[in-house]
Design an enzyme around this catalytic site. Structure first.
Site, short mmCIF file in Angstrom:
data_model
loop_
_atom_site.label_atom_id
_atom_site.label_comp_id
_atom_site.label_asym_id
_atom_site.label_seq_id
_atom_site.Cartn_x
_atom_site.Cartn_y
_atom_site.Cartn_z
N HIS A 118 0.81 -1.22 0.00
CA HIS A 118 0.00 0.00 0.00
C HIS A 118 0.85 1.28 0.00
O HIS A 118 0.31 2.38 0.06
CB HIS A 118 -0.93 -0.03 1.23
CG HIS A 118 -2.09 0.90 1.15
ND1 HIS A 118 -2.27 1.94 2.03
CD2 HIS A 118 -3.13 0.96 0.29
CE1 HIS A 118 -3.38 2.60 1.72
NE2 HIS A 118 -3.92 2.03 0.67
N LYS A 120 3.15 4.45 -1.18
CA LYS A 120 3.13 5.37 -2.32
C LYS A 120 4.35 6.27 -2.14
O LYS A 120 4.21 7.44 -1.77
CB LYS A 120 1.88 6.27 -2.32
CG LYS A 120 0.54 5.59 -2.16
CD LYS A 120 -0.01 5.78 -0.78
CE LYS A 120 -1.40 5.23 -0.59
NZ LYS A 120 -1.75 4.00 -1.24
N ASP A 125 17.63 9.49 -6.44
CA ASP A 125 19.09 9.56 -6.20
C ASP A 125 19.47 9.20 -4.76
O ASP A 125 20.47 9.75 -4.23
CB ASP A 125 19.62 10.97 -6.53
CG ASP A 125 19.47 11.32 -8.01
OD1 ASP A 125 19.34 10.39 -8.83
OD2 ASP A 125 19.47 12.52 -8.32
#
Ligand code: ZN
Ligand code: ZN
Lengths: 174, 174
Positions: A118, A120, A125
Site C-alpha cells: 500500500h 506510495k 538519487d
C-alpha cells in the site's frame, strides 16, 4: 558551500494545467487548451521526479497516471536506473502503466506475498523522498484531497532507502 | 537546552503484540495471550498519539481501528482538544469509529464536497506530524505494507497545520 535541506509539502487536488513543457522542453509553445505557465502541485511533483540524475526507486500501490509514466520513461531513456515495486493485484488492472514500463525495459517487481503493498513513495538519487497519501493515478491528482511530503532530511530518507532494498530483495522479479 | 528534532519512520505490517499497558497503564499485568513487552511499529504509533498534551488534529480517510479509537478517547477524557476530519462516505461504513467519537462528544467534521478525502495524517500539539500511507484500520496495521513518517521538522509540520485549518473551515460540522 552548505546546501539547504529541501522540505516541501504538496497538496492535492492539483489545479489542472498543461505539463508538456516540463515533460518535453521544446522551443515551440504547446497549442493545447489547458492553462500554461502555471506552477501546480502536480507540476512540482513532476519536476522533483525529473530531477533524478542517477536513480529512481518507486514503491507504488497504484500507477496509472500517464504523465507520471511519461516522466519515468523519459528518465529511463536518459540512462537513469529505475526500479519499480508494484502491488501484484493492482499491476494487472486495466489502465495500470506497469506493463508499459516493463515493455520499455524497466525493472519491475511485484510483492510475492498476499500482503497488500500500500506504499506510495519514491526515492530520487537515494537523496530525496516523495511520500504521502497520493497514488499515482489521474483521480488522485485531479480529484482527491491528498498530500506528498518532499524531503531531503536523511533521518527520513534513509529508512525508506533501506526498506525499499529489503522489499526489492524479497519480491518477484518475474 | 536545545532539543533534538524528532524524525522517525514506522513501517508496517506491525508485529502483533498486546498494547493494553500503553492504553491503560495499570499495576496489574495483562493476562491476554498476545506477546507483551514488545515494542512494535504500532505501539510506537500509539505512544506518539498519546504524547499529546494540548491538541490532536486527525484528517483520516478511514478510521476503524479500535485501539487507535481507545487512544483518542483516552486523550479526550484527559481534556485534550480533538478535531477529526473524516471522509463522508467512509464515515458511514460499518466498523467506522467516527460515530463512537461523535457520541463521546468529540468534534467530527466531514468533507462537504464530492471530493474524496484521502489524507491519513495526524498533528499532535501543532508540533508533531504523523503522515503516510497507513489508514487507521486493523487491516492496514496488521496486514499491509505501509509507512508512517513521524516528524517535528517545522517546514513539514506547518503546511499540514495550515491545510488542516483550511479543510476544517470548509467542512460540514453536522
Ligand atoms: Zn499545453
Ligand atoms: Zn495483554
Amino acid at each position: 558551500r552548505p546546501r539547504t535541506i529541501l522540505n516541501e509539502v504538496l497538496f492535492f487536488p492539483s489545479e489542472v494545467a498543461c505539463v508538456e513543457h516540463i515533460l518535453k522542453p521544446s522551443p515551440y509553445s504547446c497549442l493545447c487548451m489547458l492553462p500554461h505557465d502555471v506552477e501546480t502541485s502536480f507540476s512540482r511533483l513532476l519536476r522533483h521526479i525529473l530531477s533524478a540524475s542517477s536513480s529512481l526507486d518507486l514503491c507504488l500501490f497504484a500507477f496509472s497516471n500517464m504523465d507520471l509514466c511519461s516522466a519515468v520513461l523519459a528518465l529511463h531513456s536518459k540512462g537513469i536506473i529505475i526500479r519499480v515495486l508494484a502491488d501484484s493485484d493492482y499491476a494487472a488492472i486495466t489502465g495500470s502503466q506497469i506493463g508499459v514500463l516493463r515493455k520499455a525495459g524497466i525493472c519491475v517487481r511485484c510483492d510475492l506475498s498476499s500482503v497488500c503493498m500500500h506504499h506510495k513513495f519514491a526515492v530520487v538519487d537515494d537523496r530525496l523522498l516523495l511520500n504521502g497519501s497520493l497514488n499515482w493515478t489521474l483521480k488522485a491528482v485531479q480529484s482527491n484531497m491528498e498530500n506528498v511530503v518532499v524531503t531531503e532530511v536523511p533521518d527520513l530518507v534513509q529508512p525508506f532507502v533501506k526498506e525499499f532494498h529489503r522489499l526489492w530483495v524479497h519480491s518477484d522479479p518475474a
